[in-house]
Design a protein around this motif. Structure first.
Motif, PDB file in Angstrom:
ATOM      1  N   ASP A  45      39.498  58.250  28.646  1.00  0.00           N
ATOM      2  CA  ASP A  45      39.593  58.879  29.960  1.00  0.00           C
ATOM      3  C   ASP A  45      40.028  57.919  31.062  1.00  0.00           C
ATOM      4  OD1 ASP A  45      38.581  61.791  29.917  1.00  0.00           O
ATOM      5  OD2 ASP A  45      37.113  60.757  28.676  1.00  0.00           O
ATOM      6  N   VAL A  46      39.761  56.630  30.880  1.00  0.00           N
ATOM      7  CA  VAL A  46      40.068  55.645  31.920  1.00  0.00           C
ATOM      8  C   VAL A  46      40.767  54.455  31.287  1.00  0.00           C
ATOM      9  CG1 VAL A  46      39.146  54.224  33.786  1.00  0.00           C
ATOM     10  CG2 VAL A  46      37.969  56.344  33.163  1.00  0.00           C
ATOM     11  N   ILE A  47      41.857  54.020  31.915  1.00  0.00           N
ATOM     12  CA  ILE A  47      42.553  52.809  31.480  1.00  0.00           C
ATOM     13  C   ILE A  47      42.599  51.872  32.676  1.00  0.00           C
ATOM     14  CG2 ILE A  47      44.639  51.816  30.494  1.00  0.00           C
ATOM     15  CD1 ILE A  47      44.121  55.552  30.262  1.00  0.00           C
ATOM     16  N   TYR A  48      41.861  50.776  32.590  1.00  0.00           N
ATOM     17  CA  TYR A  48      41.785  49.820  33.692  1.00  0.00           C
ATOM     18  C   TYR A  48      42.941  48.829  33.611  1.00  0.00           C
ATOM     19  CZ  TYR A  48      36.942  51.422  34.217  1.00  0.00           C
ATOM     20  OH  TYR A  48      35.811  52.181  34.394  1.00  0.00           O
ATOM     21  N   GLY A  49      43.503  48.517  34.752  1.00  0.00           N
ATOM     22  CA  GLY A  49      44.439  47.419  34.849  1.00  0.00           C
ATOM     23  C   GLY A  49      43.672  46.137  35.133  1.00  0.00           C
ATOM     24  N   VAL A  50      43.666  45.202  34.194  1.00  0.00           N
ATOM     25  CA  VAL A  50      42.875  43.974  34.313  1.00  0.00           C
ATOM     26  C   VAL A  50      43.805  42.803  34.593  1.00  0.00           C
ATOM     27  CG1 VAL A  50      41.293  42.405  33.147  1.00  0.00           C
ATOM     28  CG2 VAL A  50      41.089  44.865  32.787  1.00  0.00           C
ATOM     29  N   ARG A  51      43.508  42.045  35.617  1.00  0.00           N
ATOM     30  CA  ARG A  51      44.346  40.909  36.016  1.00  0.00           C
ATOM     31  C   ARG A  51      44.012  39.702  35.144  1.00  0.00           C
ATOM     32  NH1 ARG A  51      42.040  42.186  42.004  1.00  0.00           N
ATOM     33  NH2 ARG A  51      43.221  44.101  42.386  1.00  0.00           N
ATOM     34  N   THR A  52      44.835  39.458  34.161  1.00  0.00           N
ATOM     35  CA  THR A  52      44.601  38.336  33.258  1.00  0.00           C
ATOM     36  C   THR A  52      45.103  37.018  33.836  1.00  0.00           C
ATOM     37  OG1 THR A  52      46.688  38.842  32.136  1.00  0.00           O
ATOM     38  CG2 THR A  52      44.681  39.807  31.221  1.00  0.00           C
ATOM     39  N   ASP A  53      45.982  37.094  34.813  1.00  0.00           N
ATOM     40  CA  ASP A  53      46.533  35.895  35.451  1.00  0.00           C
ATOM     41  C   ASP A  53      46.532  36.121  36.960  1.00  0.00           C
ATOM     42  OD1 ASP A  53      47.913  33.745  36.439  1.00  0.00           O
ATOM     43  OD2 ASP A  53      49.610  33.918  35.073  1.00  0.00           O
ATOM     44  N   ARG A  54      45.659  35.395  37.676  1.00  0.00           N
ATOM     45  CA  ARG A  54      45.558  35.533  39.128  1.00  0.00           C
ATOM     46  C   ARG A  54      45.959  34.238  39.826  1.00  0.00           C
ATOM     47  NH1 ARG A  54      40.497  39.068  41.084  1.00  0.00           N
ATOM     48  NH2 ARG A  54      41.813  38.867  42.929  1.00  0.00           N
ATOM     49  N   SER A  55      46.892  33.512  39.228  1.00  0.00           N
ATOM     50  CA  SER A  55      47.280  32.219  39.786  1.00  0.00           C
ATOM     51  C   SER A  55      47.955  32.358  41.143  1.00  0.00           C
ATOM     52  CB  SER A  55      48.208  31.485  38.813  1.00  0.00           C
ATOM     53  OG  SER A  55      49.355  32.282  38.519  1.00  0.00           O
ATOM     54  N   THR A  56      48.477  33.538  41.463  1.00  0.00           N
ATOM     55  CA  THR A  56      49.124  33.730  42.765  1.00  0.00           C
ATOM     56  C   THR A  56      48.107  33.935  43.884  1.00  0.00           C
ATOM     57  OG1 THR A  56      49.338  36.108  42.317  1.00  0.00           O
ATOM     58  CG2 THR A  56      51.200  34.701  41.737  1.00  0.00           C
ATOM     59  N   ASP A  57      46.859  34.242  43.534  1.00  0.00           N
ATOM     60  CA  ASP A  57      45.813  34.374  44.543  1.00  0.00           C
ATOM     61  C   ASP A  57      45.267  33.005  44.908  1.00  0.00           C
ATOM     62  OD1 ASP A  57      45.972  37.123  44.655  1.00  0.00           O
ATOM     63  OD2 ASP A  57      44.441  37.437  43.111  1.00  0.00           O
ATOM     64  N   THR A  58      44.690  32.920  46.094  1.00  0.00           N
ATOM     65  CA  THR A  58      44.082  31.668  46.517  1.00  0.00           C
ATOM     66  C   THR A  58      42.792  31.421  45.728  1.00  0.00           C
ATOM     67  OG1 THR A  58      42.793  32.729  48.272  1.00  0.00           O
ATOM     68  CG2 THR A  58      45.025  31.972  48.827  1.00  0.00           C
TER      69      THR A  58
END
Length: 338
Positions: free
Chosen positions: A117-130
């Motif tokens: 019912d739910v498919i989450y988008g998970v951020r595996t690479d957040r190197s662009t964030d501070t």
């Protein structure tokens, strides 16, 4: 008309990034092999976001413009889009292109194949964030997991795909101050996840400054956990025990003939307990405030214009953002139809 996929996009002053966003989103949806609509929710923008959407709609019939009368906030804009959307599957995504639209096709494939019912988008690479952003995000999710028991995926924001049944359940809940990224996991519906790399904002500026992040955190804590109330209770009990122990000590010393002295320490103790009392009252006040706002029953948002209704020759607004009753919504599971 039946629509298989709805893409809900909350927008606030996104004039600069809109052309880039549409340039990437439309080819993805045209190739996806499903009927779709894009519900662009203009959250009371002060720039040319609304006018740009109307211009784009002339050449993109699947684009639906939903305009809120005032700026109601990111979560309210998502709620408005979910109430209005007609799809069997619904995706929520921001327009800043930090979450890649290309992942939507993978989400739909996972939902159909795994029948979740739910498919989450998970951020595996957040190197662009501070580093500050990454650190506070991890702290937020770990804290919420510990104090509320909500099994929210770490590094999963508001980029997700939901079935019709999930959205109906979300829409049936009280809408005041809800945080969608925590509401959805509490439902306990079958879920899966898709990983992706989080990019930098394509254009424009962030609409989530520190103040709004703190407000979201406070809404999340008071909306999904009673831990702060217990925190205040334990503080009060500890203070009572400590004060009683000091009283006994003072009496004993007085009976032994020792003079009770130490005005500075007394002042510090009194001030400390006064601060704790104010903290506990503040925590209680947050919960009382939420109860008061809920009893008032004020809509979270007002819809001023809906292009779908306007195109059909109906009255397009204003309407208020009230959650639908369960009897007014469909509950079918879309994966059974593909």
């Amino acid at each position: 008309m039946r629509v298989e996929l709805s893409v809900v996009v909350p927008m606030f002053n996104e004039e600069a990034v809109l052309p880039l966003f549409v340039e990437r989103l439309r080819p993805v949806l045209d190739r996806i092999g499903a009927t779709y609509e894009v519900v662009a929710v203009d959250d009371g923008s002060g720039d040319l976001t609304a006018a740009t959407l109307q211009r784009m709609k002339r050449t993109w019939p699947e684009l639906r413009v939903l305009r809120l009368r005032t700026n109601s906030g990111h979560q309210a804009a998502i709620s408005a889009g979910l109430v209005a959307a007609r799809g069997d599957w619904m995706v929520t995504i921001d327009a800043d292109l930090q979450d890649p639209p290309e992942v939507i096709a993978e989400m739909l494939d996972v939902g159909r194949r795994e029948r979740v019912d739910v498919i989450y988008g998970v951020r595996t690479d957040r190197s662009t964030d501070t580093a500050f952003k990454r650190g506070t995000a991890k702290l937020f999710y770990r804290t919420m997991r510990r104090i509320s028991g909500v099994d929210a995926p770490v590094d999963a924001g508001d980029f997700r795909m939901m079935s019709r049944a999930t959205v109906d359940a979300v829409n049936a809940l009280p809408s005041h101050g809800r945080v969608i990224r925590l509401v959805v996991p509490t439902l306990g519906f079958p879920s899966a996840s898709v990983g992706y790399r989080r990019d930098e904002r394509a254009a424009g500026s962030s609409k989530y400054p520190l103040g709004k992040m703190l407000r979201l955190t406070l809404d999340s804590i008071t909306g999904f956990s009673q831990a702060p109330l217990r925190f205040a209770t334990w503080f009060g009990l500890s203070g009572f025990v400590l004060a009683f122990a000091m009283l006994v000590l003072a009496v004993v010393r007085k009976l032994e003939g020792d003079a009770v002295s130490g005005w500075p320490s007394t002042v510090v103790i009194v001030a400390g307990f006064a601060g704790l009392q104010l903290l506990c009252l503040g925590i209680l006040g947050e919960y009382v405030g939420r109860i008061h706002a809920s009893l008032q029953g004020r809509p979270t948002y007002y819809v001023a214009y809906d292009s779908l209704i306007a195109d059909q020759g109906g009255r397009s607004g204003p309407t208020s953002g009230e959650a639908l009753l369960p009897s007014e919504t469909a509950t079918r599971h879309p994966s059974a139809e593909f």
